[in-house]
Design a protein around this motif. Structure first.
Motif, PDB file in Angstrom:
ATOM      1  N   GLY B  39       0.816  -1.215   0.000  1.00 22.47           N
ATOM      2  CA  GLY B  39       0.000   0.000   0.000  1.00 22.47           C
ATOM      3  C   GLY B  39       0.850   1.266   0.000  1.00 22.47           C
ATOM      4  N   ASP B  40       2.038   1.201   0.626  1.00 17.82           N
ATOM      5  CA  ASP B  40       2.937   2.372   0.647  1.00 17.82           C
ATOM      6  C   ASP B  40       3.407   2.732  -0.756  1.00 17.82           C
ATOM      7  OD1 ASP B  40       2.667   2.515   3.338  1.00 17.82           O
ATOM      8  OD2 ASP B  40       4.637   1.667   3.824  1.00 17.82           O
ATOM      9  N   VAL B  42       1.675   2.307  -3.413  1.00 20.49           N
ATOM     10  CA  VAL B  42       0.540   3.004  -4.043  1.00 20.49           C
ATOM     11  C   VAL B  42       0.461   4.431  -3.501  1.00 20.49           C
ATOM     12  CG1 VAL B  42      -1.966   2.978  -4.432  1.00 20.49           C
ATOM     13  CG2 VAL B  42      -0.708   0.816  -4.320  1.00 20.49           C
ATOM     14  N   ARG B  43       0.677   4.601  -2.195  1.00 22.48           N
ATOM     15  CA  ARG B  43       0.644   5.935  -1.582  1.00 22.48           C
ATOM     16  C   ARG B  43       1.737   6.829  -2.161  1.00 22.48           C
ATOM     17  NH1 ARG B  43      -2.049   3.387   2.725  1.00 22.48           N
ATOM     18  NH2 ARG B  43      -0.260   2.086   3.195  1.00 22.48           N
ATOM     19  N   GLY B  55      -8.327   6.674   1.898  1.00 24.34           N
ATOM     20  CA  GLY B  55      -8.496   5.259   1.572  1.00 24.34           C
ATOM     21  C   GLY B  55      -9.148   5.058   0.227  1.00 24.34           C
ATOM     22  N   MET B  58      -6.869   5.886  -2.622  1.00 24.59           N
ATOM     23  CA  MET B  58      -5.843   4.852  -2.779  1.00 24.59           C
ATOM     24  C   MET B  58      -6.385   3.637  -3.516  1.00 24.59           C
ATOM     25  SD  MET B  58      -3.085   6.049  -1.638  1.00 24.59           S
ATOM     26  CE  MET B  58      -3.832   7.564  -2.215  1.00 24.59           C
ATOM     27  N   ARG B  59      -7.603   3.231  -3.123  1.00 27.13           N
ATOM     28  CA  ARG B  59      -8.204   2.057  -3.781  1.00 27.13           C
ATOM     29  C   ARG B  59      -8.489   2.360  -5.248  1.00 27.13           C
ATOM     30  NH1 ARG B  59      -9.823   1.297   1.235  1.00 27.13           N
ATOM     31  NH2 ARG B  59     -11.656   2.629   1.134  1.00 27.13           N
ATOM     32  N   MET B  62      -5.230   2.321  -7.113  1.00 27.13           N
ATOM     33  CA  MET B  62      -4.773   0.940  -7.257  1.00 27.13           C
ATOM     34  C   MET B  62      -5.512   0.284  -8.428  1.00 27.13           C
ATOM     35  SD  MET B  62      -5.913  -2.427  -6.274  1.00 27.13           S
ATOM     36  CE  MET B  62      -7.005  -2.346  -4.839  1.00 27.13           C
ATOM     37  N   GLY B  93       0.577  -7.151   2.171  1.00 24.07           N
ATOM     38  CA  GLY B  93      -0.522  -6.625   1.375  1.00 24.07           C
ATOM     39  C   GLY B  93      -0.574  -7.108  -0.057  1.00 24.07           C
ATOM     40  N   ARG B  95      -2.200  -8.937  -3.118  1.00 23.53           N
ATOM     41  CA  ARG B  95      -3.630  -8.906  -3.428  1.00 23.53           C
ATOM     42  C   ARG B  95      -4.070  -9.864  -4.516  1.00 23.53           C
ATOM     43  NH1 ARG B  95      -4.032  -2.729  -2.271  1.00 23.53           N
ATOM     44  NH2 ARG B  95      -5.857  -2.607  -0.914  1.00 23.53           N
ATOM     45  N   GLU B 148     -11.405  -5.593  -2.850  1.00 25.37           N
ATOM     46  CA  GLU B 148     -10.290  -6.519  -2.662  1.00 25.37           C
ATOM     47  C   GLU B 148     -10.528  -7.823  -3.423  1.00 25.37           C
ATOM     48  OE1 GLU B 148      -7.531  -5.862  -0.650  1.00 25.37           O
ATOM     49  OE2 GLU B 148      -8.292  -3.869  -0.221  1.00 25.37           O
TER      50      GLU B 148
END
Lengths: 192, 192
Positions: B39-40, B42-43, B55, B58-59, B62, B93, B95, B148
């Protein structure tokens, strides 16, 4: 005609091939559950169509039925069996969230149990088991996994209410399953 | 430039939101692992694009990255971090199986650990945690799960090499994670 909700304890079992689903079913039978094996519904349909009950034919029929009649077709084939069952019912071999939803829509609550073993463990077991429809090498094993995953079994595993890990001796899984089912039965009996 | 295989112990962690992935990461850090949080990556990409790190943003990013650059894009964003890490690396994380395959193709073996908690337990935890990007009701929670699952996280969970069940107190998961990681490190040090 919808069923009365809560008149039964309904437990579903989901797991990859060779994970140990049938062991959970065995324990459930010993505890007085009636077990509905979803694969049997497909096998019965195959018989009606005059097909050989090989593993590949079953998987192809399962995929064909889904393509023709939608993702809840196998669950629907099981409804009559669940309808005529007693208070305690375990459904073995759930393969997707669509099926979970279909059962929940018809019967109210369904407790979903996932059984997990690593690919390596499952492969060893299936090779040792050697049923006619079991894979004979790693490639076949992976292909069979892929068919299951394509139907969405992974999502059902991810959202299971209970997870049983089956990496050790059979008796360990049996004991865990027994304790879990005993707890579910107790909670169900204690409902109002 | 491919990396030398086997020069690192690579462990991946997959789990639904609120399952307890970061607890496994904490234990790994204490044991000397470097932790790469997917996730980092992506951040960091969001920051480069001047997006707010909420959030939902971010999703969406992604999903957008995946649509634009394929299902392994987030794994690829992590390669430089893994490349510059030490011997023991945990990737938090994961996926999808695409990502698992991408890491395995580049680095050789990846030990995949799934962390599982029931939807009910995860919901309670996320409500209690109340981070700005955590869901505030059941509907939001289910929507987040769906994102997810749409990426294929269920298939990665289904094929995990190890399954940690996180329904009890934190210390229980920590202990289990510690024991598993210790075993993986020992086996890796004893290679050849």
């Amino acid at each position: 005609m919808t069923e009365k909700r809560g008149e039964r304890l309904l437990v579903g079992v989901v797991g990859m091939p060779g994970s140990g689903k049938s062991i959970v079913s065995d324990v459930a039978r010993e505890m007085g559950f009636q077990v509905v094996v979803m694969g049997d519904a497909v096998r019965a349909e195959a018989q009606r169509r005059g097909l050989e009950p090989t593993g590949e034919a079953m998987r192809n029929l399962m995929l064909k039925l889904r393509a023709e009649r939608g993702p809840t077709v196998v669950a629907e084939l099981c409804f009559p069996l669940v309808d005529s069952a007693g208070e305690l019912v375990l459904i073995e071999g759930i393969r997707s969230l669509h099926e979970v939803e279909a059962f929940r829509e018809r019967y109210g609550r369904l407790h979903l149990i996932a059984v997990h073993s690593s690919p390596r463990t499952r492969f060893k077991r299936l090779i040792a088991r050697g049923r006619p429809d079991d894979p004979s090498d790693w490639e076949e094993f992976c292909k069979r996994d892929e068919v299951e995953l394509s139907v969405g079994i992974g999502s059902a595993i991810a959202l299971a209410d209970h997870m049983l890990v089956n990496e050790g001796p059979v008796e360990e899984l049996r004991e865990e399953a027994r304790e879990l089912l005993r707890r579910l039965v107790e909670e169900w009996r204690a409902r109002e």
